[in-house]
Design an enzyme around this catalytic site. Structure first.
Site, PDB file in Angstrom:
ATOM      1  CD  GLU A  62      -1.765  -2.295   1.364  1.00  0.00           C
ATOM      2  OE1 GLU A  62      -2.590  -3.195   0.987  1.00  0.00           O
ATOM      3  OE2 GLU A  62      -0.660  -2.708   1.928  1.00  0.00           O
ATOM      4  CG  HIS A 131     -10.883  -8.010   6.265  1.00  0.00           C
ATOM      5  ND1 HIS A 131      -9.892  -8.420   6.996  1.00  0.00           N
ATOM      6  CD2 HIS A 131     -10.593  -8.349   4.639  1.00  0.00           C
ATOM      7  CE1 HIS A 131      -8.868  -8.981   6.188  1.00  0.00           C
ATOM      8  NE2 HIS A 131      -9.538  -9.129   4.981  1.00  0.00           N
TER       9      HIS A 131
END
Length: 326
Positions: A62, A131
């Protein structure tokens, strides 16, 4: 006038497609967004139709993804980054908050940073740790970033295009639990500017305010309250930074009561800021303190406990009763 009913996921796909058709500088980047179309299929078929030089499958890194997007923006492109899940954004946190958010100011306005970072966020999908988180306060707290969150398919379609057209970096929060919720999309005219709040249900007794997925829950609570004789007005914030306080304050001055609901923990949150601002700017109109309903100040629990952690209509209605009791 062309109107079509579609899930939010398809509306986002259509919005990205339109932005790429309109501007060849728009590029998409992220993990598995090309051939797979992303975990939630938001970018499905876009690599097939625009090629792998405009829809790029990236390594699982990322920080590198966002850093590359910054370089592309400096070179004149308009990159749109997908972070696969909310909790995966933190490896890129330094790039976003130390570089992306500050480069325009560092260059005294001479350098634009037209980067959009799409983050599926929030709970209600029965997933594991990292998540189902709600990291919006980190980014709304950071000067130099715009932060928005659509709650409907129509907003998703138009807001993603407006975010891509922005010359400032935009954190685009997508309520993943609403990806499959259908709504009408009007393809010929945007309903509101990117940073405008909106009253989505009229009422006279209590103002309910929220963003993203929570707007649907607020509407459910308002419908239940109406059956019990209480009229709730619902305001969709839409933009978390900057916040358009006009519709919120107008509503509170009318009802005299306000409740802010969010999935994120309540301490030092978007709800905290909006509640404090309403108390400052509409104090003499209030008949009761502004109340907040939020996730608990604890790490997101295992999936089987998400229903306890996340606010639902019952918790909102309890706050309505407490507000009316003053």
């Amino acid at each position: 006038m062309t109107i079509e009913s579609m899930p939010m996921s398809k509306a986002l796909n259509a919005g990205l497609r339109k932005a790429m058709e309109d501007d060849p500088r728009v590029l998409l980047m992220g993990e598995d967004i090309g051939r797979l179309g992303g975990v939630f299929r938001i970018t499905e078929h876009l690599q097939r139709d625009f090629g792998d030089r405009r829809v790029l499958d990236t390594p699982l890194a990322e920080s590198g993804i966002v850093g590359t997007a910054i370089g592309l923006a400096m070179a004149g492109f308009r990159p749109v980054v997908e972070i696969q899940f909310d909790g995966f954004v933190f490896p890129a946190f330094d790039q976003i908050t130390s570089q992306l958010a500050k480069l325009t100011n560092r260059h005294e306005g001479a350098l634009s940073m037209p980067v959009v970072i799409r983050i599926p966020y929030g709970g209600h999908i029965g997933a594991v740790e990292h998540h189902q988180e709600s990291p919006e306060a980190y980014f709304a707290h950071t000067p130099g970033l715009r932060v928005v969150a659509p709650s409907t398919s129509n907003d998703a379609y138009w807001m993603i295009q407006e975010a891509i057209r922005s010359n400032d970096p935009v954190i685009f929060l997508e309520p993943k639990s609403r990806y499959w919720q259908k709504g009408e999309v009007e393809f010929e005219a945007s309903a509101l500017p990117l940073h405008a709040s909106r009253i989505v249900r009229r009422g006279s007794d209590v103002t309910l305010v929220g963003h993203g997925a929570m707007v649907t829950t607020l509407l459910q609570a308002a419908a239940l309250a109406e059956a019990e004789g209480t009229s709730c007005e619902v305001v969709d914030v839409r933009s978390l930074s900057p916040v358009d306080y006009g519709p919120i304050l107008d509503s509170v001055r009318s009802t005299g009561r306000m409740i802010y609901a969010q999935e994120a923990p309540g301490h030092t949150s978007v709800g905290s800021e909006i509640a404090a601002t309403v108390m400052e700017r509409a104090f003499y109109a209030l008949e009761a303190p502004v109340l907040r309903v939020s996730g608990f100040d604890a790490p997101f629990p295992p999936a089987k406990l998400e229903g306890t952690f996340l606010p639902d209509a019952d918790r909102i209605l309890d706050a309505v009763d407490r507000s009316l009791a003053y």
